[in-house]
Design a protein around this motif. Structure first.
Motif, PDB file in Angstrom:
ATOM      1  N   UNK A  66       0.779  -1.226   0.000  1.00  0.00           N
ATOM      2  CA  UNK A  66       0.000   0.000   0.000  1.00  0.00           C
ATOM      3  C   UNK A  66       0.810   1.275   0.000  1.00  0.00           C
ATOM      4  N   UNK A  67       0.084   2.380  -0.104  1.00  0.00           N
ATOM      5  CA  UNK A  67       0.660   3.711  -0.210  1.00  0.00           C
ATOM      6  C   UNK A  67       1.543   4.070   0.983  1.00  0.00           C
ATOM      7  N   UNK A  68       1.000   4.007   2.179  1.00  0.00           N
ATOM      8  CA  UNK A  68       1.742   4.464   3.362  1.00  0.00           C
ATOM      9  C   UNK A  68       2.914   3.543   3.658  1.00  0.00           C
ATOM     10  N   UNK A  69       2.691   2.238   3.570  1.00  0.00           N
ATOM     11  CA  UNK A  69       3.776   1.279   3.800  1.00  0.00           C
ATOM     12  C   UNK A  69       4.923   1.535   2.837  1.00  0.00           C
ATOM     13  N   UNK A  70       4.623   1.737   1.567  1.00  0.00           N
ATOM     14  CA  UNK A  70       5.671   1.938   0.564  1.00  0.00           C
ATOM     15  C   UNK A  70       6.381   3.271   0.764  1.00  0.00           C
ATOM     16  N   UNK A  71       5.623   4.319   1.118  1.00  0.00           N
ATOM     17  CA  UNK A  71       6.263   5.617   1.383  1.00  0.00           C
ATOM     18  C   UNK A  71       7.271   5.509   2.527  1.00  0.00           C
ATOM     19  N   UNK A  72       6.868   4.865   3.605  1.00  0.00           N
ATOM     20  CA  UNK A  72       7.770   4.732   4.755  1.00  0.00           C
ATOM     21  C   UNK A  72       8.959   3.849   4.410  1.00  0.00           C
ATOM     22  N   UNK A  73       8.720   2.760   3.685  1.00  0.00           N
ATOM     23  CA  UNK A  73       9.804   1.848   3.319  1.00  0.00           C
ATOM     24  C   UNK A  73      10.822   2.505   2.401  1.00  0.00           C
ATOM     25  N   UNK A  74      10.372   3.477   1.604  1.00  0.00           N
ATOM     26  CA  UNK A  74      11.251   4.130   0.622  1.00  0.00           C
ATOM     27  C   UNK A  74      11.648   5.553   1.024  1.00  0.00           C
ATOM     28  N   UNK A  75      11.379   5.910   2.287  1.00  0.00           N
ATOM     29  CA  UNK A  75      11.718   7.245   2.800  1.00  0.00           C
ATOM     30  C   UNK A  75      11.095   8.362   1.975  1.00  0.00           C
ATOM     31  N   UNK A  76       9.880   8.126   1.493  1.00  0.00           N
ATOM     32  CA  UNK A  76       9.118   9.155   0.786  1.00  0.00           C
ATOM     33  C   UNK A  76       8.421  10.030   1.817  1.00  0.00           C
ATOM     34  N   UNK A  77       8.535  11.334   1.679  1.00  0.00           N
ATOM     35  CA  UNK A  77       7.948  12.266   2.635  1.00  0.00           C
ATOM     36  C   UNK A  77       6.426  12.235   2.563  1.00  0.00           C
ATOM     37  N   UNK A  78       5.772  12.261   3.717  1.00  0.00           N
ATOM     38  CA  UNK A  78       4.317  12.236   3.804  1.00  0.00           C
ATOM     39  C   UNK A  78       3.848  13.481   4.547  1.00  0.00           C
ATOM     40  N   UNK A  79       2.902  14.222   3.955  1.00  0.00           N
ATOM     41  CA  UNK A  79       2.277  15.352   4.635  1.00  0.00           C
ATOM     42  C   UNK A  79       0.769  15.180   4.529  1.00  0.00           C
ATOM     43  N   UNK A  80       0.115  14.994   5.666  1.00  0.00           N
ATOM     44  CA  UNK A  80      -1.338  14.840   5.707  1.00  0.00           C
ATOM     45  C   UNK A  80      -1.932  16.022   6.459  1.00  0.00           C
ATOM     46  N   UNK A  81      -2.771  16.796   5.771  1.00  0.00           N
ATOM     47  CA  UNK A  81      -3.401  17.954   6.382  1.00  0.00           C
ATOM     48  C   UNK A  81      -4.768  17.627   6.932  1.00  0.00           C
ATOM     49  N   UNK A  82      -5.078  18.145   8.114  1.00  0.00           N
ATOM     50  CA  UNK A  82      -6.349  17.879   8.754  1.00  0.00           C
ATOM     51  C   UNK A  82      -7.513  18.574   8.071  1.00  0.00           C
ATOM     52  N   UNK A  83      -8.716  18.095   8.358  1.00  0.00           N
ATOM     53  CA  UNK A  83      -9.944  18.631   7.770  1.00  0.00           C
ATOM     54  C   UNK A  83     -11.003  18.733   8.856  1.00  0.00           C
ATOM     55  N   UNK A  84     -11.956  19.621   8.661  1.00  0.00           N
ATOM     56  CA  UNK A  84     -13.036  19.802   9.627  1.00  0.00           C
ATOM     57  C   UNK A  84     -13.879  18.537   9.787  1.00  0.00           C
ATOM     58  N   UNK A  85     -13.828  17.647   8.786  1.00  0.00           N
ATOM     59  CA  UNK A  85     -14.694  16.455   8.802  1.00  0.00           C
ATOM     60  C   UNK A  85     -13.963  15.197   9.268  1.00  0.00           C
ATOM     61  N   UNK A  86     -12.680  15.311   9.619  1.00  0.00           N
ATOM     62  CA  UNK A  86     -11.900  14.115   9.946  1.00  0.00           C
ATOM     63  C   UNK A  86     -12.476  13.346  11.129  1.00  0.00           C
ATOM     64  N   UNK A  87     -12.529  12.015  10.981  1.00  0.00           N
ATOM     65  CA  UNK A  87     -12.758  11.155  12.138  1.00  0.00           C
ATOM     66  C   UNK A  87     -11.409  10.558  12.500  1.00  0.00           C
ATOM     67  N   UNK A  88     -11.137  10.478  13.739  1.00  0.00           N
ATOM     68  CA  UNK A  88      -9.815  10.024  14.189  1.00  0.00           C
ATOM     69  C   UNK A  88      -9.025  11.194  14.713  1.00  0.00           C
TER      70      UNK A  88
END
Length: 361
Positions: free
Chosen positions: A242-264
């Motif tokens: 998957x996306x997140x696993x592969x990004x972390x495994x390959x040292x790809x930078x991840x930026x996730x911005x929050x939203x007013x509708x987020x659950x979690x």
């Protein structure tokens, strides 16, 4: 077909209009976050300012920001919220050189392209042929893998199907992704697929809804908070794709911005939108190609901070910006918001990603 960076042509500053032009004028900020009257707002195009008799290119730009001269006489492009009392801000609303400000829109003009005065199908639509678009993108990404910095901006559709998710994994593992920007949803459903093989409770291959599947993304978020980190979640739950696993495994930078509708949301999500924007811009400042897919809001947000050019090793080159969606409205809305150099393609996420992965292996 081999990709080649187009040559950039600077304005001819030896002509009279530039030689006779005055130096730019500046005014001082008198209140934090408030620009002086008649401030100059930046665009996506190369802009030159005459400072101490020399025309200087603002090497980093962002639309709807202002140009600040620091105490070393260097141009900095800043958002209004970063203005502080005492800052020296360039003022002037003309762009023809008459106030020491020149907007250059034809630096990459292709003289070989001739437009007919009357022609059909001049607007991009779902009927537009995209064969050359794909061929150009394949060659561009091969070039950027060795020479550039590719930023991807993606919505949940990138992981809703097994085909799209597997193709995205291939592209990341093959080195075609340097940074990934998005929101809570795309990462949540990618990790949900890694544990439960579902996205929003629907099997990502068969598309069948599973029993109590509407709990799956909530259970995923609960597990992520229990482990306090995405890395620990991946390790403990044995997520291998998957996306997140592969990004972390390959040292790809991840930026996730929050939203007013987020659950979690996931522990990695940045809840303050301005902090998220700052982190996004760190990667846009390095980007030479940006690919936005299936996320209208994040696409517009990214487009608003992306110029049409980048200065690399002292040379000006185009910054390529793509937006991909199934809706003509969605891909064309970004152009309406000022990102005039965007390349639009009509495709669903799975078809687009599989076509890229198959041709770039």
């Amino acid at each position: 077909m081999r990709f080649k960076i187009p040559k950039y042509t600077h304005p001819n500053f030896d002509t009279a209009i530039f030689k006779c032009a005055p130096n730019v004028k500046c005014k001082i900020v008198e209140k934090d976050c408030v620009a002086p009257d008649n401030y100059h707002a930046m665009s996506i195009y190369p802009e030159y300012f005459k400072i101490n008799g020399e025309w200087v290119l603002a090497q980093e730009t962002r639309m709807d920001c202002v140009a600040r001269l620091n105490n070393k006489g260097k141009i900095e492009i800043v958002e209004f919220r970063h203005l502080r009392v005492g800052d020296s801000i360039i003022v002037g609303r003309t762009e023809d050189g008459s106030e020491g400000i020149y907007l250059h829109v034809s630096g990459f003009k292709d003289d070989k392209v001739e437009k007919e005065a009357f022609a059909f199908r001049g607007v991009r639509s779902r009927e537009t042929s995209q064969t050359m678009d794909y061929d150009n993108l394949f060659e561009l990404l091969k070039h950027e893998k060795e020479n550039g910095y590719v930023v991807w901006v993606m919505g949940p559709a990138a992981v809703f199907s097994q085909g799209a998710r597997d193709s995205l994994t291939k592209l990341i593992n093959s080195g075609y992704v340097n940074a990934f920007l998005g929101g809570n949803a795309v990462a949540t459903h990618d990790l949900e697929a890694g544990i439960y093989h579902t996205a929003l409770g629907q099997d990502i291959y068969t598309q069948h809804s599973v029993k109590d599947g509407h709990y799956n993304h909530l259970d995923l978020l609960n597990k992520a908070r229990k482990y306090d980190s995405i890395e620990k979640l991946i390790e403990e739950e044995n997520i291998t794709s998957g996306l997140i696993h592969s990004c972390i495994a390959n040292n790809v930078h991840i930026v996730l911005g929050g939203s007013i509708r987020d659950d979690g949301p996931l522990p990695i999500v940045i809840p303050n939108v301005y902090e998220a924007q700052e982190e996004m811009r760190k990667h846009i400042r390095k980007a030479t190609t940006v690919i936005c897919m299936a996320t209208q809001l994040h696409t517009i947000a990214t487009g608003n901070m992306t110029p049409s050019f980048r200065v690399v090793d002292g040379k000006v080159r185009p910054l390529y910006f793509y937006t991909i969606d199934t809706s003509e409205f969605a891909v064309n809305k970004l152009r309406d918001r000022g990102s005039l150099t965007v390349r639009t393609m009509i495709a669903n996420a799975q078809d687009f990603l599989q076509r890229l992965a198959d041709n770039l292996e």
